[in-house]
Motif scaffolding. Structure first.
Motif, PDB file in Angstrom:
ATOM      1  N   GLN A  60       0.843  -1.202   0.000  1.00 39.89           N
ATOM      2  CA  GLN A  60       0.000   0.000   0.000  1.00 39.89           C
ATOM      3  C   GLN A  60       0.873   1.244   0.000  1.00 39.89           C
ATOM      4  OE1 GLN A  60      -2.637  -0.715   3.408  1.00 39.89           O
ATOM      5  NE2 GLN A  60      -4.116  -1.719   2.061  1.00 39.89           N
ATOM      6  N   ASN A  77       0.376   5.426   0.985  1.00 38.69           N
ATOM      7  CA  ASN A  77      -0.536   6.385   1.632  1.00 38.69           C
ATOM      8  C   ASN A  77       0.024   7.799   1.542  1.00 38.69           C
ATOM      9  OD1 ASN A  77      -2.386   4.405   2.482  1.00 38.69           O
ATOM     10  ND2 ASN A  77      -1.162   3.940   4.286  1.00 38.69           N
ATOM     11  N   ARG A  81       1.239  13.338  14.689  1.00 36.20           N
ATOM     12  CA  ARG A  81       0.555  12.075  14.386  1.00 36.20           C
ATOM     13  C   ARG A  81       1.393  10.924  14.923  1.00 36.20           C
ATOM     14  NH1 ARG A  81      -3.250  12.147   9.585  1.00 36.20           N
ATOM     15  NH2 ARG A  81      -3.327  14.290   8.787  1.00 36.20           N
ATOM     16  N   GLY A  82       0.699   9.941  15.499  1.00 38.58           N
ATOM     17  CA  GLY A  82       1.417   8.756  16.008  1.00 38.58           C
ATOM     18  C   GLY A  82       1.349   8.707  17.520  1.00 38.58           C
ATOM     19  N   HIS A 119       2.423   5.083  15.930  1.00 40.98           N
ATOM     20  CA  HIS A 119       1.675   3.897  15.490  1.00 40.98           C
ATOM     21  C   HIS A 119       2.617   2.790  15.027  1.00 40.98           C
ATOM     22  CE1 HIS A 119      -1.548   7.066  14.194  1.00 40.98           C
ATOM     23  NE2 HIS A 119      -1.515   6.894  15.503  1.00 40.98           N
ATOM     24  N   LYS A 141       8.018   0.407   6.598  1.00 37.36           N
ATOM     25  CA  LYS A 141       7.468   1.595   5.944  1.00 37.36           C
ATOM     26  C   LYS A 141       8.630   2.382   5.377  1.00 37.36           C
ATOM     27  CE  LYS A 141       4.159   2.417   9.616  1.00 37.36           C
ATOM     28  NZ  LYS A 141       3.905   3.217  10.809  1.00 37.36           N
ATOM     29  N   HIS A 164       6.054   4.662  14.931  1.00 39.40           N
ATOM     30  CA  HIS A 164       6.392   5.828  14.115  1.00 39.40           C
ATOM     31  C   HIS A 164       5.444   6.975  14.407  1.00 39.40           C
ATOM     32  CE1 HIS A 164       5.867   8.212  10.304  1.00 39.40           C
ATOM     33  NE2 HIS A 164       7.125   8.410  10.588  1.00 39.40           N
ATOM     34  N   GLY A 165       6.032   8.152  14.449  1.00 41.56           N
ATOM     35  CA  GLY A 165       5.219   9.367  14.572  1.00 41.56           C
ATOM     36  C   GLY A 165       6.018  10.547  14.028  1.00 41.56           C
ATOM     37  N   PHE A 166       5.341  11.679  13.918  1.00 42.80           N
ATOM     38  CA  PHE A 166       6.061  12.872  13.459  1.00 42.80           C
ATOM     39  C   PHE A 166       5.371  14.139  13.940  1.00 42.80           C
ATOM     40  CE2 PHE A 166       3.107  14.225  10.140  1.00 42.80           C
ATOM     41  CZ  PHE A 166       2.491  13.049   9.738  1.00 42.80           C
ATOM     42  N   TYR A 214       3.807   7.491   2.089  1.00 40.59           N
ATOM     43  CA  TYR A 214       4.205   6.262   2.786  1.00 40.59           C
ATOM     44  C   TYR A 214       4.133   5.084   1.817  1.00 40.59           C
ATOM     45  CZ  TYR A 214       2.777   8.267   7.395  1.00 40.59           C
ATOM     46  OH  TYR A 214       2.616   9.011   8.537  1.00 40.59           O
ATOM     47  N   HIS A 230       4.086   0.896   2.282  1.00 44.24           N
ATOM     48  CA  HIS A 230       3.910  -0.111   3.349  1.00 44.24           C
ATOM     49  C   HIS A 230       4.091  -1.505   2.754  1.00 44.24           C
ATOM     50  CE1 HIS A 230       1.789   2.782   6.114  1.00 44.24           C
ATOM     51  NE2 HIS A 230       1.530   3.365   4.973  1.00 44.24           N
ATOM     52  N   TYR A 264      -3.020  -2.618   5.563  1.00 43.42           N
ATOM     53  CA  TYR A 264      -3.494  -1.992   6.794  1.00 43.42           C
ATOM     54  C   TYR A 264      -4.703  -2.755   7.302  1.00 43.42           C
ATOM     55  CZ  TYR A 264      -5.842   1.299   9.875  1.00 43.42           C
ATOM     56  OH  TYR A 264      -6.461   1.897  10.942  1.00 43.42           O
ATOM     57  N   GLU A 323      -3.490  -2.866  14.590  1.00 42.80           N
ATOM     58  CA  GLU A 323      -2.754  -1.619  14.795  1.00 42.80           C
ATOM     59  C   GLU A 323      -2.506  -1.401  16.275  1.00 42.80           C
ATOM     60  OE1 GLU A 323      -4.571   2.073  13.387  1.00 42.80           O
ATOM     61  OE2 GLU A 323      -2.590   2.767  12.816  1.00 42.80           O
ATOM     62  N   ARG A 373      -7.961  10.108  18.923  1.00 45.81           N
ATOM     63  CA  ARG A 373      -7.465   8.713  19.027  1.00 45.81           C
ATOM     64  C   ARG A 373      -6.016   8.685  19.489  1.00 45.81           C
ATOM     65  NH1 ARG A 373      -5.448   4.413  15.394  1.00 45.81           N
ATOM     66  NH2 ARG A 373      -4.727   6.055  14.019  1.00 45.81           N
TER      67      ARG A 373
HETATM   68  C1  LIG Z   1      -2.709   3.984   8.375  1.00 43.16           C
HETATM   69  C2  LIG Z   1      -3.982   3.813   7.601  1.00 43.16           C
HETATM   70  C3  LIG Z   1      -5.161   4.390   8.001  1.00 43.16           C
HETATM   71  N1  LIG Z   1      -6.284   4.187   7.272  1.00 43.16           N
HETATM   72  C4  LIG Z   1      -7.513   4.828   7.673  1.00 43.16           C
HETATM   73  C5  LIG Z   1      -7.828   4.701   9.150  1.00 43.16           C
HETATM   74  C6  LIG Z   1      -8.522   5.993   9.468  1.00 43.16           C
HETATM   75  O1  LIG Z   1      -9.899   5.861   9.201  1.00 43.16           O
HETATM   76  C7  LIG Z   1      -7.945   6.981   8.458  1.00 43.16           C
HETATM   77  C8  LIG Z   1      -6.900   7.883   9.064  1.00 43.16           C
HETATM   78  O2  LIG Z   1      -6.026   7.034   9.762  1.00 43.16           O
HETATM   79  P1  LIG Z   1      -5.179   7.614  10.920  1.00 43.16           P
HETATM   80  O3  LIG Z   1      -5.975   8.630  11.679  1.00 43.16           O
HETATM   81  O4  LIG Z   1      -4.599   6.435  11.648  1.00 43.16           O
HETATM   82  O5  LIG Z   1      -4.013   8.365  10.134  1.00 43.16           O
HETATM   83  P2  LIG Z   1      -2.654   8.790  10.834  1.00 43.16           P
HETATM   84  O6  LIG Z   1      -2.887   9.207  12.238  1.00 43.16           O
HETATM   85  O7  LIG Z   1      -1.999   9.713   9.899  1.00 43.16           O
HETATM   86  O8  LIG Z   1      -1.822   7.446  10.894  1.00 43.16           O
HETATM   87  C9  LIG Z   1      -0.617   7.296  10.149  1.00 43.16           C
HETATM   88  O9  LIG Z   1       0.348   8.093  10.754  1.00 43.16           O
HETATM   89  C10 LIG Z   1       1.287   7.420  11.565  1.00 43.16           C
HETATM   90  C11 LIG Z   1       2.336   8.423  12.012  1.00 43.16           C
HETATM   91  C12 LIG Z   1       1.886   6.251  10.845  1.00 43.16           C
HETATM   92  O10 LIG Z   1       3.082   5.978  10.855  1.00 43.16           O
HETATM   93  C13 LIG Z   1       0.967   5.330  10.213  1.00 43.16           C
HETATM   94  O11 LIG Z   1       1.444   4.840   8.973  1.00 43.16           O
HETATM   95  C14 LIG Z   1      -0.403   5.811  10.057  1.00 43.16           C
HETATM   96  O12 LIG Z   1      -1.043   5.173  11.113  1.00 43.16           O
HETATM   97  O13 LIG Z   1      -7.330   6.201   7.427  1.00 43.16           O
HETATM   98  C15 LIG Z   1      -6.296   3.415   6.138  1.00 43.16           C
HETATM   99  O14 LIG Z   1      -7.350   3.233   5.511  1.00 43.16           O
HETATM  100  N2  LIG Z   1      -5.135   2.838   5.727  1.00 43.16           N
HETATM  101  C16 LIG Z   1      -3.984   3.009   6.414  1.00 43.16           C
HETATM  102  O15 LIG Z   1      -2.939   2.439   6.009  1.00 43.16           O
END
Ligand SMILES: Cc1cn([C@H]2C[C@H](O)[C@@H](COP(=O)(O)OP(=O)(O)O[C@H]3O[C@H](C)C(=O)[C@H](O)[C@H]3O)O2)c(=O)[nH]c1=O
Length: 185
Positions: free
Chosen positions: A48, A50, A61-62, A64, A74, A121-123, A134, A136, A140, A145, A169
């Motif tokens: 995947q 992203n 973010r993170g 995760h 990743k 991972h976070g940033f 990203y 992967h 996912y 997770e 979250r």
């Molecule tokens: C990661 C991911 C999320 N989603 C869906 C789940 C949620 O409904 C929506 C947003 O996800 P989330 O709020 O988890 O997005 P981030 O907070 O940016 O998470 C990411 O940011 C941190 C820093 C990371 O390292 C991860 O790769 C990833 O978890 O996308 C998907 O459909 N596919 C995916 O691969």
């Protein structure tokens, strides 16, 4: 057009530097090369891709990671702006267990980071309107997770800026319990 791979203190975390070949039209650079990156990514195959769009400087973010059969490598690349990228080692058997490394990823530097399985991972966004790409190596699956609160005192991550935006979250992610012995891969 060789990528430069800079191995970080945490095993498996590698910064990828992509030289730009510029001319009057603009520039050209290689962002991925299986031959050069396969020593750093086992069973190299991406499932995947992203895109993360971030409006506000200070956003976090993170942290995760994905568990068990969905653990993944990743490659994270900043394609616009600048972020402070953090990788935390959660691997039970690692010499750097619970340590983290921080790398500034920015479009101007044209760099990316390989994050191995077992690392969170976070940033934090350092410039408004920063974007990440990203790759992967696993699908996912939300049920696989895991996450750690970005301000977990055990990790003592010094985010460069005050946090301006964080998802509910992420702000409710758990802090590592005292009995946490690490992830088995
Ligand atoms: C990661 C991911 C999320 N989603 C869906 C789940 C949620 O409904 C929506 C947003 O996800 P989330 O709020 O988890 O997005 P981030 O907070 O940016 O998470 C990411 O940011 C941190 C820093 C990371 O390292 C991860 O790769 C990833 O978890 O996308 C998907 O459909 N596919 C995916 O691969």
């Amino acid at each position: 057009m060789q990528l430069k791979c800079d191995e970080k203190p945490i095993n498996g975390v590698v910064e990828i530097l992509s030289p730009r070949l510029g001319d009057a039209r603009g520039s050209f650079s290689r962002w991925f090369c299986a031959e050069q990156l396969c020593p750093h990514i086992e069973n190299l195959s991406f499932r995947q891709m992203n895109h993360s769009e971030n409006f506000l400087k200070g956003t976090v973010r993170g942290l995760h990671y994905q568990l068990g059969p969905q653990r993944e490598y990743k490659i994270v690349r900043c394609i616009r702006g600048r972020v402070s990228d953090v990788v935390v080692d959660l691997r039970k058997t690692s010499d750097t267990f619970l340590q983290h490394t921080t790398v500034v990823l920015c479009a101007a530097k044209n760099n990316a980071l390989i994050i191995p399985p077992g690392c969170a991972h976070g940033f934090q966004v350092l410039e408004h309107d920063s974007q990440l790409l990203y790759l992967h190596t696993a699908d996912y699956l939300p049920n696989y997770e895991g996450g750690v609160h970005p301000n977990d005192p055990k990790l003592n991550i010094q985010w460069p800026l005050p946090i301006t935006e964080i998802s509910v979250r992420d702000n409710e992610l758990p802090k590592l319990p005292g009995y946490f012995k690490g992830l088995s891969l």
